[in-house]
Design a protein around this motif. Structure first.
Motif, PDB file in Angstrom:
ATOM      1  N   MET A  33     -11.888 -11.565   7.920  1.00 57.87           N
ATOM      2  CA  MET A  33     -12.146 -11.686   6.658  1.00 57.87           C
ATOM      3  C   MET A  33     -11.802 -10.814   5.668  1.00 57.87           C
ATOM      4  SD  MET A  33     -16.093 -11.146   4.598  1.00 57.87           S
ATOM      5  CE  MET A  33     -16.686 -12.958   4.817  1.00 57.87           C
ATOM      6  N   ILE A  34     -11.334 -11.243   4.646  1.00 55.48           N
ATOM      7  CA  ILE A  34     -10.802 -10.323   3.558  1.00 55.48           C
ATOM      8  C   ILE A  34     -11.942 -10.082   2.232  1.00 55.48           C
ATOM      9  CG2 ILE A  34      -9.016 -10.237   1.549  1.00 55.48           C
ATOM     10  CD1 ILE A  34      -7.329 -11.957   3.122  1.00 55.48           C
ATOM     11  N   GLN A  35     -11.975  -9.011   2.088  1.00 54.81           N
ATOM     12  CA  GLN A  35     -13.175  -8.443   1.103  1.00 54.81           C
ATOM     13  C   GLN A  35     -12.549  -7.369   0.143  1.00 54.81           C
ATOM     14  OE1 GLN A  35     -16.577  -9.084   1.322  1.00 54.81           O
ATOM     15  NE2 GLN A  35     -16.425  -8.190  -0.855  1.00 54.81           N
ATOM     16  N   VAL A  36     -12.593  -8.139  -1.264  1.00 52.30           N
ATOM     17  CA  VAL A  36     -11.959  -7.456  -2.344  1.00 52.30           C
ATOM     18  C   VAL A  36     -13.165  -6.737  -2.945  1.00 52.30           C
ATOM     19  CG1 VAL A  36     -10.689  -7.545  -4.367  1.00 52.30           C
ATOM     20  CG2 VAL A  36      -9.950  -8.887  -2.193  1.00 52.30           C
ATOM     21  N   THR A  37     -13.097  -5.354  -3.415  1.00 52.77           N
ATOM     22  CA  THR A  37     -14.160  -4.596  -4.068  1.00 52.77           C
ATOM     23  C   THR A  37     -13.564  -3.909  -5.368  1.00 52.77           C
ATOM     24  OG1 THR A  37     -15.355  -4.476  -2.045  1.00 52.77           O
ATOM     25  CG2 THR A  37     -16.319  -3.181  -3.855  1.00 52.77           C
ATOM     26  N   ASN A  38     -13.946  -4.274  -6.610  1.00 58.15           N
ATOM     27  CA  ASN A  38     -13.828  -3.591  -7.552  1.00 58.15           C
ATOM     28  C   ASN A  38     -12.337  -3.035  -7.715  1.00 58.15           C
ATOM     29  OD1 ASN A  38     -16.478  -3.414  -8.182  1.00 58.15           O
ATOM     30  ND2 ASN A  38     -16.859  -1.670  -6.961  1.00 58.15           N
ATOM     31  N   VAL A  39     -11.501  -4.182  -7.599  1.00 54.66           N
ATOM     32  CA  VAL A  39      -9.945  -3.784  -7.591  1.00 54.66           C
ATOM     33  C   VAL A  39      -9.500  -4.044  -9.087  1.00 54.66           C
ATOM     34  CG1 VAL A  39      -7.668  -4.969  -6.925  1.00 54.66           C
ATOM     35  CG2 VAL A  39      -9.358  -4.467  -5.209  1.00 54.66           C
ATOM     36  N   SER A  40      -8.560  -3.191  -9.346  1.00 57.41           N
ATOM     37  CA  SER A  40      -8.125  -3.414 -10.798  1.00 57.41           C
ATOM     38  C   SER A  40      -6.491  -3.248 -10.651  1.00 57.41           C
ATOM     39  CB  SER A  40      -8.591  -2.278 -11.864  1.00 57.41           C
ATOM     40  OG  SER A  40      -9.927  -2.892 -12.287  1.00 57.41           O
ATOM     41  N   LYS A  41      -5.853  -3.559 -11.826  1.00 61.40           N
ATOM     42  CA  LYS A  41      -4.322  -3.381 -11.850  1.00 61.40           C
ATOM     43  C   LYS A  41      -3.759  -3.729 -13.409  1.00 61.40           C
ATOM     44  CE  LYS A  41      -0.244  -2.549 -10.406  1.00 61.40           C
ATOM     45  NZ  LYS A  41       0.218  -1.384  -9.825  1.00 61.40           N
ATOM     46  N   ALA A  42      -3.292  -2.466 -13.759  1.00 63.68           N
ATOM     47  CA  ALA A  42      -2.758  -2.449 -15.243  1.00 63.68           C
ATOM     48  C   ALA A  42      -1.344  -2.442 -15.081  1.00 63.68           C
ATOM     49  CB  ALA A  42      -3.412  -1.552 -15.885  1.00 63.68           C
ATOM     50  N   TYR A  43      -0.601  -3.057 -16.151  1.00 61.68           N
ATOM     51  CA  TYR A  43       0.786  -3.042 -16.439  1.00 61.68           C
ATOM     52  C   TYR A  43       1.081  -2.380 -18.040  1.00 61.68           C
ATOM     53  CZ  TYR A  43       1.848  -5.298 -12.179  1.00 61.68           C
ATOM     54  OH  TYR A  43       1.814  -5.834 -10.892  1.00 61.68           O
ATOM     55  N   SER A  44       1.758  -1.237 -18.278  1.00 58.93           N
ATOM     56  CA  SER A  44       1.970  -0.921 -19.420  1.00 58.93           C
ATOM     57  C   SER A  44       0.566  -0.588 -20.502  1.00 58.93           C
ATOM     58  CB  SER A  44       2.737  -1.829 -20.459  1.00 58.93           C
ATOM     59  OG  SER A  44       3.991  -1.539 -19.583  1.00 58.93           O
ATOM     60  N   GLY A  45      -0.605  -0.017 -19.565  1.00 56.47           N
ATOM     61  CA  GLY A  45      -1.845   0.123 -20.477  1.00 56.47           C
ATOM     62  C   GLY A  45      -2.616  -1.432 -20.494  1.00 56.47           C
ATOM     63  N   LYS A  46      -2.097  -2.487 -19.979  1.00 60.61           N
ATOM     64  CA  LYS A  46      -2.730  -3.527 -20.096  1.00 60.61           C
ATOM     65  C   LYS A  46      -3.157  -4.212 -18.861  1.00 60.61           C
ATOM     66  CE  LYS A  46      -2.665  -8.722 -21.306  1.00 60.61           C
ATOM     67  NZ  LYS A  46      -3.958  -8.814 -21.871  1.00 60.61           N
ATOM     68  N   LYS A  47      -4.758  -4.263 -18.642  1.00 61.49           N
ATOM     69  CA  LYS A  47      -5.328  -4.553 -17.373  1.00 61.49           C
ATOM     70  C   LYS A  47      -5.009  -6.216 -17.012  1.00 61.49           C
ATOM     71  CE  LYS A  47      -8.691  -1.336 -16.205  1.00 61.49           C
ATOM     72  NZ  LYS A  47     -10.216  -1.175 -15.789  1.00 61.49           N
ATOM     73  N   VAL A  48      -4.336  -6.502 -16.004  1.00 58.35           N
ATOM     74  CA  VAL A  48      -4.216  -7.886 -15.555  1.00 58.35           C
ATOM     75  C   VAL A  48      -4.905  -8.353 -14.505  1.00 58.35           C
ATOM     76  CG1 VAL A  48      -1.693  -7.788 -16.251  1.00 58.35           C
ATOM     77  CG2 VAL A  48      -2.297  -7.143 -13.829  1.00 58.35           C
ATOM     78  N   VAL A  49      -5.883  -7.408 -13.804  1.00 56.56           N
ATOM     79  CA  VAL A  49      -6.854  -7.592 -12.957  1.00 56.56           C
ATOM     80  C   VAL A  49      -8.037  -6.477 -13.242  1.00 56.56           C
ATOM     81  CG1 VAL A  49      -7.592  -7.612 -10.489  1.00 56.56           C
ATOM     82  CG2 VAL A  49      -5.278  -8.766 -11.188  1.00 56.56           C
ATOM     83  N   ASP A  50      -9.123  -6.969 -13.549  1.00 54.30           N
ATOM     84  CA  ASP A  50     -10.120  -6.190 -14.206  1.00 54.30           C
ATOM     85  C   ASP A  50     -11.243  -6.033 -13.196  1.00 54.30           C
ATOM     86  OD1 ASP A  50     -11.508  -4.296 -15.853  1.00 54.30           O
ATOM     87  OD2 ASP A  50     -11.454  -5.707 -17.457  1.00 54.30           O
ATOM     88  N   ASN A  51     -11.423  -4.948 -12.404  1.00 55.69           N
ATOM     89  CA  ASN A  51     -12.431  -4.741 -11.548  1.00 55.69           C
ATOM     90  C   ASN A  51     -13.163  -6.199 -10.829  1.00 55.69           C
ATOM     91  OD1 ASN A  51     -14.682  -2.840 -10.905  1.00 55.69           O
ATOM     92  ND2 ASN A  51     -16.065  -3.723 -12.107  1.00 55.69           N
ATOM     93  N   VAL A  52     -12.055  -6.582 -10.148  1.00 48.49           N
ATOM     94  CA  VAL A  52     -12.459  -7.963  -9.385  1.00 48.49           C
ATOM     95  C   VAL A  52     -13.127  -7.654  -8.072  1.00 48.49           C
ATOM     96  CG1 VAL A  52     -11.513  -9.819  -8.222  1.00 48.49           C
ATOM     97  CG2 VAL A  52     -10.757  -9.251 -10.650  1.00 48.49           C
ATOM     98  N   SER A  53     -14.256  -8.295  -7.758  1.00 48.84           N
ATOM     99  CA  SER A  53     -14.522  -8.366  -6.190  1.00 48.84           C
ATOM    100  C   SER A  53     -14.912  -9.644  -5.618  1.00 48.84           C
ATOM    101  CB  SER A  53     -16.044  -7.546  -6.401  1.00 48.84           C
ATOM    102  OG  SER A  53     -15.923  -6.407  -6.684  1.00 48.84           O
ATOM    103  N   VAL A  54     -14.343 -10.015  -4.464  1.00 44.94           N
ATOM    104  CA  VAL A  54     -14.470 -11.422  -4.071  1.00 44.94           C
ATOM    105  C   VAL A  54     -14.411 -11.511  -2.520  1.00 44.94           C
ATOM    106  CG1 VAL A  54     -11.850 -11.763  -4.401  1.00 44.94           C
ATOM    107  CG2 VAL A  54     -13.634 -13.817  -4.377  1.00 44.94           C
ATOM    108  N   SER A  55     -15.091 -12.268  -1.807  1.00 45.09           N
ATOM    109  CA  SER A  55     -14.826 -12.465  -0.448  1.00 45.09           C
ATOM    110  C   SER A  55     -13.988 -13.508  -0.084  1.00 45.09           C
ATOM    111  CB  SER A  55     -16.205 -12.339   0.141  1.00 45.09           C
ATOM    112  OG  SER A  55     -16.669 -11.235  -0.100  1.00 45.09           O
ATOM    113  N   ILE A  56     -13.052 -13.591   0.815  1.00 45.72           N
ATOM    114  CA  ILE A  56     -12.246 -14.815   1.121  1.00 45.72           C
ATOM    115  C   ILE A  56     -12.879 -15.281   2.391  1.00 45.72           C
ATOM    116  CG2 ILE A  56     -10.186 -15.657   1.710  1.00 45.72           C
ATOM    117  CD1 ILE A  56     -10.183 -14.918  -1.245  1.00 45.72           C
ATOM    118  N   PRO A  57     -13.403 -16.387   2.356  1.00 46.15           N
ATOM    119  CA  PRO A  57     -14.044 -16.920   3.576  1.00 46.15           C
ATOM    120  C   PRO A  57     -12.873 -16.961   4.713  1.00 46.15           C
ATOM    121  CG  PRO A  57     -14.298 -18.649   1.920  1.00 46.15           C
ATOM    122  CD  PRO A  57     -13.495 -17.261   1.403  1.00 46.15           C
TER     123      PRO A  57
END
Length: 252
Positions: free
Chosen positions: A1-25
Motif C-alpha cells: 500500500m502507498i500511504q501519503v500523509t500531510n505532503v506539501s511541495k512548493a515552487y518559488s514560494g507557491k504551493k502546488v501540493v498543499d498538505n495532502v493525505s491519501v491512501s492508494i488501495p
C-alpha cells in the motif's frame, strides 16, 4: 500500500501540493483527476521520488520513500512521466529493454528477454520493434514507453497522462491492458488522467485534486456524480449510464 500523509511541495514560494493525505488501495486502478495546475503530476512525482517533497510522509509498504535504496525502489515502483525524451539512437526493443535495467544492470538474461517480448506483444509493437524511435509517430512512441514500464514488472505502476498522443483505438487498448495487469497480475496502478470518461470506465478509485488540495476522493461511482464533478471542475456535467458505465457529458 502507498500511504501519503500531510505532503506539501512548493515552487518559488507557491504551493502546488498543499498538505495532502491519501491512501492508494493495493491491487486497484486509482485515477488522479482535476483541472490543470491541481498538483496531480507533482504528487505522482513525489510518490515515485522523482521529486523531493518539502514536508510530510510517503510510506510504500510500510517504509518511508526516502529510506528505500534506489535499486530496490526501481523494482517496486515504475513511473512514466508526460515528457519522455531520450536523445540516444534507440530501437523500440532497446528502449523497452531499459525497463529491465534494475534487474539486469545491462546484461539481459533469458528471463529479462521474456518480459521484454511480453511487453512488446502487449503494446502490439512486434512489427516495429526494430525501428528507431525517431521513425515512429507520437502515438507509437508513447506505446513504446509504456511497454518499457510494463517490462519493468513492478508492483506499482505510476503513469502521468499515459494517453497523450494516442488515438481512440490505442487509448482503449492501453486502458484495457492496465485493467488486465490489475486483474491478472494484482498490480497497483496510479494514473494522472484528464479524460474523466476513461477514469469512470476503468478506475476503481478516484482522487480529485484542485488548487493543490484533495477536493474529493472515493470509489469511482461516488465521484462520477454531477454534484461532485461540479465542485471539481466548476462546470455542469451531466451523467448518462451506458452499458453499466457512467459517461460524463460536458460538451453540450
Amino acid at each position: 500500500m502507498i500511504q501519503v500523509t500531510n505532503v506539501s511541495k512548493a515552487y518559488s514560494g507557491k504551493k502546488v501540493v498543499d498538505n495532502v493525505s491519501v491512501s492508494i488501495p493495493k491491487g486497484k486502478i486509482t485515477s488522479f483527476i482535476g483541472p490543470n495546475g491541481a498538483g496531480k503530476s507533482s504528487l505522482l512525482s513525489m510518490i515515485s521520488r522523482l521529486v523531493t517533497k518539502d514536508s510530510g510522509e510517503i510510506m510504500i509498504e510500510g517504509k518511508e520513500v526516502s529510506q528505500w535504496k534506489s535499486g530496490d525502489l526501481a523494482k517496486k515502483i515504475s513511473i512514466l512521466k508526460q515528457s519522455n525524451h531520450i536523445s540516444l539512437r534507440l530501437t523500440v526493443r532497446e528502449l523497452v529493454s531499459f525497463g529491465r535495467f534494475p534487474y539486469s544492470q545491462g546484461r539481459l538474461t533469458n528471463e529479462d528477454k521474456k518480459y521484454i517480448d511480453e511487453a512488446i506483444r502487449y503494446m502490439e509493437l512486434e512489427d516495429m520493434q526494430d525501428k528507431y524511435l525517431h521513425q515512429l509517430s507520437g502515438g507509437q512512441t508513447q506505446r513504446a514507453y509504456i511497454a518499457m514500464v510494463i517490462a519493468q514488472n513492478t508492483d506499482y505502476i505510476l503513469l502521468d497522462e499515459p494517453l497523450n498522443n494516442l488515438d481512440m483505438k490505442h487509448s482503449v487498448q492501453i486502458m484495457k491492458i492496465l485493467r488486465k495487469l490489475v486483474t491478472d497480475l494484482d498490480k497497483t496502478i496510479v494514473i494522472v488522467i484528464h479524460d474523466i470518461n476513461f477514469a469512470s470506465c476503468y478506475s476503481d478509485y478516484i482522487v480529485a485534486l484542485k488548487d493543490g488540495k484533495i477536493e474529493n476522493e472515493g470509489r469511482t461511482d461516488k465521484i462520477i456524480q454531477s454534484n461532485v464533478l461540479r465542485g471539481i471542475y466548476d462546470m455542469d456535467i451531466e451523467i448518462e449510464e451506458i452499458n453499466d458505465n457512467k459517461i460524463c457529458v460536458y460538451y453540450a
